[in-house]
Design a protein around this motif. Sequence first.
Motif, PDB file in Angstrom:
ATOM      1  N   ALA A 147      27.600  47.601  12.760  1.00 13.48           N
ATOM      2  CA  ALA A 147      27.569  48.827  11.961  1.00 13.48           C
ATOM      3  C   ALA A 147      28.922  49.069  11.302  1.00 13.48           C
ATOM      4  O   ALA A 147      29.008  49.477  10.133  1.00 13.48           O
ATOM      5  N   TYR A 148      29.987  48.800  12.033  1.00 16.25           N
ATOM      6  CA  TYR A 148      31.345  48.973  11.510  1.00 16.25           C
ATOM      7  C   TYR A 148      31.608  48.000  10.358  1.00 16.25           C
ATOM      8  O   TYR A 148      32.095  48.398   9.292  1.00 16.25           O
ATOM      9  N   ASP A 184      29.418  46.411   8.458  1.00 14.82           N
ATOM     10  CA  ASP A 184      28.525  46.646   7.325  1.00 14.82           C
ATOM     11  C   ASP A 184      28.973  47.835   6.486  1.00 14.82           C
ATOM     12  O   ASP A 184      28.723  47.881   5.278  1.00 14.82           O
ATOM     13  N   ARG A 185      29.641  48.806   7.117  1.00 14.71           N
ATOM     14  CA  ARG A 185      30.114  49.969   6.382  1.00 14.71           C
ATOM     15  C   ARG A 185      31.531  49.787   5.845  1.00 14.71           C
ATOM     16  O   ARG A 185      31.821  50.148   4.717  1.00 14.71           O
ATOM     17  N   ARG A 186      32.427  49.216   6.639  1.00 15.44           N
ATOM     18  CA  ARG A 186      33.839  49.187   6.295  1.00 15.44           C
ATOM     19  C   ARG A 186      34.318  47.866   5.703  1.00 15.44           C
ATOM     20  O   ARG A 186      35.277  47.845   4.942  1.00 15.44           O
ATOM     21  N   LYS A 207      32.165  45.026   4.398  1.00 16.10           N
ATOM     22  CA  LYS A 207      30.948  44.290   4.051  1.00 16.10           C
ATOM     23  C   LYS A 207      31.227  42.964   3.364  1.00 16.10           C
ATOM     24  O   LYS A 207      30.470  42.002   3.518  1.00 16.10           O
ATOM     25  N   PRO A 255      31.118  54.093  12.312  1.00 14.39           N
ATOM     26  CA  PRO A 255      31.518  54.469  10.949  1.00 14.39           C
ATOM     27  C   PRO A 255      30.961  55.813  10.504  1.00 14.39           C
ATOM     28  O   PRO A 255      31.396  56.343   9.474  1.00 14.39           O
ATOM     29  N   GLU A 256      30.023  56.353  11.268  1.00 11.52           N
ATOM     30  CA  GLU A 256      29.479  57.674  10.943  1.00 11.52           C
ATOM     31  C   GLU A 256      30.416  58.788  11.385  1.00 11.52           C
ATOM     32  O   GLU A 256      30.179  59.954  11.088  1.00 11.52           O
ATOM     33  N   GLU A 288      33.778  59.255  10.656  1.00  8.75           N
ATOM     34  CA  GLU A 288      35.024  59.138   9.907  1.00  8.75           C
ATOM     35  C   GLU A 288      35.941  60.336  10.151  1.00  8.75           C
ATOM     36  O   GLU A 288      37.174  60.210  10.151  1.00  8.75           O
TER      37      GLU A 288
END
Length: 253
Positions: free
Chosen positions: A114-115, A117-119, A121, A188-189, A191
Amino acid sequence: MTHHTTQSPQFFLTAPSACPYLEGQQERKVFTHLLGDRAPELNDLLTQGGFRRSQNIAYRPACETCRACVSVRILVDEFKPTRNMKRVLSRNSDLIGTAKAPETSTEQYSLFRAYLDRRHKSGGMSDMSVFDYSMMIEDTHVDTTVIEYRRRGPDSFITGEGDGELIAVALTDRMSDGLSMVYSFYNPEMEDRSLGTFMILDHINRARSAGLPHIYLGYWVNGSPKMSYKVRFEPQEHLGPRGWDRFVPENTR
């Protein structure tokens, strides 16, 4: 299989490739293997000399036309958090970090993915499989821990551990003179919690409690916005041609 190290480690040089931090630059790295009983001692010496660890490999930049990558370490005993850092500590006072053996879990990998893919990629780690992640955590011959951060639970005052979902993770090496933050990631949700800053502050407290004078943050890349946060943790030293020198920000020179 038993690995044996020679008295003097062998060093190798990578082929040039595109620099992930500075556009238009080419990077090369010199590296050696960290194997056997002497791996912790060698890791200490190489980290103090500007190397970083990835699995059982220690590496440092050896670029032909650029010297932007600078090794950074925080001076733990002199460090005082800024007003903003105190707010970050307060905001995350409901979290507890628990040091564990370097073993992986499905929960860790899900958070890691998840980290990325968000930060990150499009970064070099973006295609890491669960096997790759396991190697990153478990393939080590040095004193390594995984610190898992979770919220305080009803039994935390007894167990000393957090409860509930995994919020952040730090892979950390303990050395004779400090802690080296090898890699960290977080939800990452969240922040607004500034979890990257929080984990560094937590490591400073851990090092201070253990009587260790340094936190090694890896490389600060002058001119790379994604690395600019590292120089906020003052006082700190940078490794240069004369060894470790105290860093003086440009706006105070």
